[in-house]
Design a protein around this motif. Structure first.
Motif, mmCIF file in Angstrom:
data_model
loop_
_atom_site.group_PDB
_atom_site.id
_atom_site.type_symbol
_atom_site.label_atom_id
_atom_site.label_comp_id
_atom_site.label_asym_id
_atom_site.label_seq_id
_atom_site.Cartn_x
_atom_site.Cartn_y
_atom_site.Cartn_z
ATOM 1 N N ALA A 1 7.553 -13.571 -19.103
ATOM 2 C CA ALA A 1 8.977 -13.442 -18.913
ATOM 3 C C ALA A 1 9.108 -12.734 -17.505
ATOM 4 C CB ALA A 1 9.104 -11.997 -20.251
ATOM 5 N N LEU A 2 7.960 -12.252 -16.700
ATOM 6 C CA LEU A 2 8.181 -10.878 -16.056
ATOM 7 C C LEU A 2 9.667 -12.060 -15.198
ATOM 8 C CD1 LEU A 2 7.518 -9.182 -14.116
ATOM 9 C CD2 LEU A 2 6.018 -10.366 -12.923
ATOM 10 N N ARG A 3 10.793 -10.958 -14.447
ATOM 11 C CA ARG A 3 11.654 -11.613 -13.306
ATOM 12 C C ARG A 3 11.817 -10.834 -12.321
ATOM 13 N NH1 ARG A 3 10.730 -15.158 -16.290
ATOM 14 N NH2 ARG A 3 11.596 -16.616 -17.660
ATOM 15 N N SER A 4 11.346 -9.892 -12.346
ATOM 16 C CA SER A 4 11.373 -8.684 -10.750
ATOM 17 C C SER A 4 10.056 -7.987 -10.795
ATOM 18 C CB SER A 4 12.593 -8.019 -11.029
ATOM 19 O OG SER A 4 13.322 -7.248 -11.440
ATOM 20 N N ILE A 5 10.058 -7.652 -9.384
ATOM 21 C CA ILE A 5 8.982 -6.511 -9.181
ATOM 22 C C ILE A 5 9.572 -6.171 -8.268
ATOM 23 C CG2 ILE A 5 6.887 -6.292 -8.089
ATOM 24 C CD1 ILE A 5 5.903 -9.088 -9.498
ATOM 25 N N GLY A 6 9.900 -4.451 -8.593
ATOM 26 C CA GLY A 6 10.856 -3.636 -7.773
ATOM 27 C C GLY A 6 9.604 -3.186 -5.497
ATOM 28 N N PRO A 7 10.529 -2.787 -5.015
ATOM 29 C CA PRO A 7 10.269 -2.781 -4.437
ATOM 30 C C PRO A 7 8.378 -1.645 -4.047
ATOM 31 C CG PRO A 7 12.448 -1.481 -4.509
ATOM 32 C CD PRO A 7 11.928 -2.321 -5.285
ATOM 33 N N SER A 8 8.630 -1.815 -2.946
ATOM 34 C CA SER A 8 7.268 -1.277 -2.787
ATOM 35 C C SER A 8 5.972 -1.288 -3.647
ATOM 36 C CB SER A 8 7.369 0.213 -1.763
ATOM 37 O OG SER A 8 8.805 0.289 -0.978
ATOM 38 N N CYS A 9 6.092 -2.096 -4.608
ATOM 39 C CA CYS A 9 4.901 -1.586 -5.407
ATOM 40 C C CYS A 9 3.209 -1.513 -5.112
ATOM 41 C CB CYS A 9 5.188 -3.302 -6.684
ATOM 42 S SG CYS A 9 6.204 -2.995 -7.593
ATOM 43 N N PHE A 10 2.924 -2.952 -3.798
ATOM 44 C CA PHE A 10 1.766 -2.008 -3.450
ATOM 45 C C PHE A 10 2.152 -2.022 -1.897
ATOM 46 C CE2 PHE A 10 3.309 -6.472 -5.773
ATOM 47 C CZ PHE A 10 2.090 -6.385 -6.798
ATOM 48 N N PHE A 11 2.658 -1.084 -1.083
ATOM 49 C CA PHE A 11 3.052 -0.721 -0.338
ATOM 50 C C PHE A 11 1.277 0.834 -0.075
ATOM 51 C CE2 PHE A 11 4.155 3.199 2.392
ATOM 52 C CZ PHE A 11 4.345 2.417 3.715
ATOM 53 N N GLY A 12 0.653 0.339 1.526
ATOM 54 C CA GLY A 12 -0.214 1.464 1.147
ATOM 55 C C GLY A 12 -1.818 0.289 0.669
ATOM 56 N N CYS A 13 -1.854 -0.401 0.412
ATOM 57 C CA CYS A 13 -2.470 -1.321 -0.741
ATOM 58 C C CYS A 13 -3.508 -1.507 0.640
ATOM 59 C CB CYS A 13 -2.637 -2.173 -1.922
ATOM 60 S SG CYS A 13 -1.848 -0.743 -3.406
ATOM 61 N N ARG A 14 -3.930 -1.119 1.230
ATOM 62 C CA ARG A 14 -5.011 -1.484 2.826
ATOM 63 C C ARG A 14 -6.012 -2.380 2.238
ATOM 64 N NH1 ARG A 14 -4.200 4.032 3.907
ATOM 65 N NH2 ARG A 14 -6.733 4.042 3.576
ATOM 66 N N ALA A 15 -6.687 -2.419 1.076
ATOM 67 C CA ALA A 15 -7.655 -3.592 0.996
ATOM 68 C C ALA A 15 -7.170 -4.905 0.242
ATOM 69 C CB ALA A 15 -8.922 -2.782 0.073
ATOM 70 N N LEU A 16 -6.090 -4.910 -0.245
ATOM 71 C CA LEU A 16 -4.860 -5.876 -1.281
ATOM 72 C C LEU A 16 -5.118 -7.047 -0.646
ATOM 73 C CD1 LEU A 16 -4.279 -6.106 -3.642
ATOM 74 C CD2 LEU A 16 -2.431 -5.581 -2.822
#
Length: 342
Positions: free
Chosen positions: A319-334
Motif C-alpha cells: 500500500a506504500l504510496r509516498s516516502i517523505g523528505p530526508s528519510c535516509f539523510f545522513g545514513c553514510r553507510a547505506l
C-alpha cells in the motif's frame, strides 16, 4: 486509617522572618537514622501542605503518623518542603478515592513510597510523585481501581529504579503525557496490566533507562515520542502492538544503543510518523517491512542519521504510496534501498 512518613532530620524552629518553604528547602540532610513514629495527629479531609508544615514545626523527633480518618482525597499532600525519606500508605484506606495534583512531589530526600493501602483510588492527578531526586522505589500493586493518571507521573526522579504497578488495571483508560519520563535509573517495568489503555500518551517513558519497551497490551495509538531517548534499549520487542493503527512522531528517536528493530508486529499500521528511528546511530538492522501491508506513507526523517545502517528493503509494502523528505539523510553507510509498488 494511617499514613506514615519519616523525616530526614529533626525539624528546626522556623525564624519568624523567614519563609517556611525556603527554610525547609535549605535544611541540610541528617546523617543519623530517622526516629520512628512519635505522635498521631488527626487531619481533616483535604489536608494541605500548610497544615502539614504547622504540624511539623511542633515535632521534636523525625517521624510522623497522620490519621486521615474519612478523607477522600489527598490533595497536594506533602508537596515541596517536607524532608521525607519514606512515605508508607500500606494500611488499607477505603475512603481515599483520589490523589490530587502535586502530591508527594519535590521532596528532596524521599527514597521510597508505598501506596498499597490506596486500593480504592480511581484518579491520580497531575505532577504526582514528580521531581523527587532521591526516590528509588514506588510500590502500588493493589491500585487496580485506577481509571486515570495525570500528566508527569513520577517525572524527573533520577534515581528511581523500581516501580510496581497492578498486575491488572482493567479500568485505566487515560494516562497523561510524560509518564515516568526522565528516569534514567529505571531499567525494567511492566505495564501489561494496562489492558484498557488504547492511546499511549506523548512522552511515554521519554528519556528513561529502560532496556525493554514497556507496552500496554491494549495500545491502538502511540501519540508521540514513544520511548524516545531510551539509551539502554538495544532490540525492542514490539509484541503487543499488533492492533496499533497509528504511531506519532519521534518513535524510538535518539536511542543511542538501538541496534536492531523488527517492525513486523505493527501489521495494522497505516503510516509511519515523522522522525521515527531518527538519530539512532548504532542501528544496523531494520526488518519486518514485508508485513506492513497497510502502510500508505512513511513521513519525513525516517531513519535520518542512522549512520550504521547499510541496507533497507521496503519490498512487500503493497500500500506504500509516498516516502517523505530526508528519510535516509545522513545514513553514510547505506548502500541501497529496495522499494516496490511506488
Amino acid at each position: 486509617t494511617m499514613v506514615r512518613w519519616e523525616i530526614a532530620h529533626p525539624p528546626s524552629p522556623v525564624p519568624a522572618d523567614v519563609d517556611d518553604a525556603m527554610w525547609y528547602a535549605r535544611m541540610p540532610p541528617f546523617s543519623s537514622p530517622p526516629l520512628r513514629v512519635c505522635e498521631t495527629v488527626p487531619a481533616a479531609a483535604g489536608t494541605d501542605f500548610v497544615q502539614l508544615k504547622g504540624i511539623q514545626r511542633k515535632l521534636s523527633s523525625s517521624a510522623l503518623t497522620l490519621s486521615l480518618g474519612t478523607c477522600s482525597k489527598l490533595d497536594g499532600t506533602l508537596f515541596g518542603a517536607l524532608p521525607l525519606r519514606r512515605f508508607d500508605a500500606s494500611a488499607l484506606m477505603p475512603s481515599v478515592l483520589e490523589i490530587g495534583d502535586s502530591a508527594i512531589s519535590d521532596c528532596a530526600f524521599l527514597e521510597s513510597v508505598c501506596l498499597s493501602g490506596l486500593s480504592h483510588v480511581k484518579t491520580i492527578g497531575h505532577v504526582v510523585l514528580c521531581n523527587n531526586p532521591c526516590l528509588r522505589t514506588i510500590s502500588m500493586p493493589t491500585m487496580a481501581a485506577l481509571t486515570r493518571v495525570g500528566h508527569h507521573f513520577a517525572n524527573r526522579c533520577e534515581q528511581l529504579a523500581c516501580v510496581e504497578f497492578p498486575a491488572q488495571a482493567p479500568e485505566l483508560v487515560d494516562v497523561g503525557r510524560d509518564f515516568l519520563a526522565a528516569t534514567p535509573a529505571l531499567r525494567t517495568v511492566s505495564v501489561k496490566g494496562f489492558t484498557a489503555l488504547a492511546t499511549v500518551p506523548v512522552g511515554w517513558f521519554f528519556h528513561t533507562g529502560v532496556d525493554t519497551c514497556p507496552i500496554p497490551s491494549g495500545a491502538l495509538v502511540l501519540t508521540g515520542s514513544f520511548c524516545c531517548g531510551c539509551d539502554h534499549v538495544r532490540e525492542p520487542d514490539l509484541g503487543g502492538l499488533e492492533n496499533t493503527v497509528a504511531i506519532g512522531d519521534h518513535f524510538f528517536e535518539s536511542c543511542a544503543s538501538l541496534q536492531a528493530i523488527d517492525l513486523s508486529p505493527l501489521r495494522s499500521l497505516d503510516a509511519i510518523g515523522p522522525h521515527a528511528l531518527q538519530e539512532c546511530a548504532a542501528l544496523a538492522r531494520v526488518s519486518g517491512f514485508d508485513r506492513l501491508h497497510r502502510v500508505m506513507r512513511i513521513d519525513e526523517h525516517f531513519l535520518h542519521g542512522a549512520v550504521a545502517l547499510q541496507e533497507v528493503s521496503l519490498t512487500g509494502m503493497d500500500a506504500l504510496r509516498s516516502i517523505g523528505p530526508s528519510c535516509f539523510f545522513g545514513c553514510r553507510a547505506l548502500r541501497y534501498v529496495r522499494v516496490s509498488n511506488l
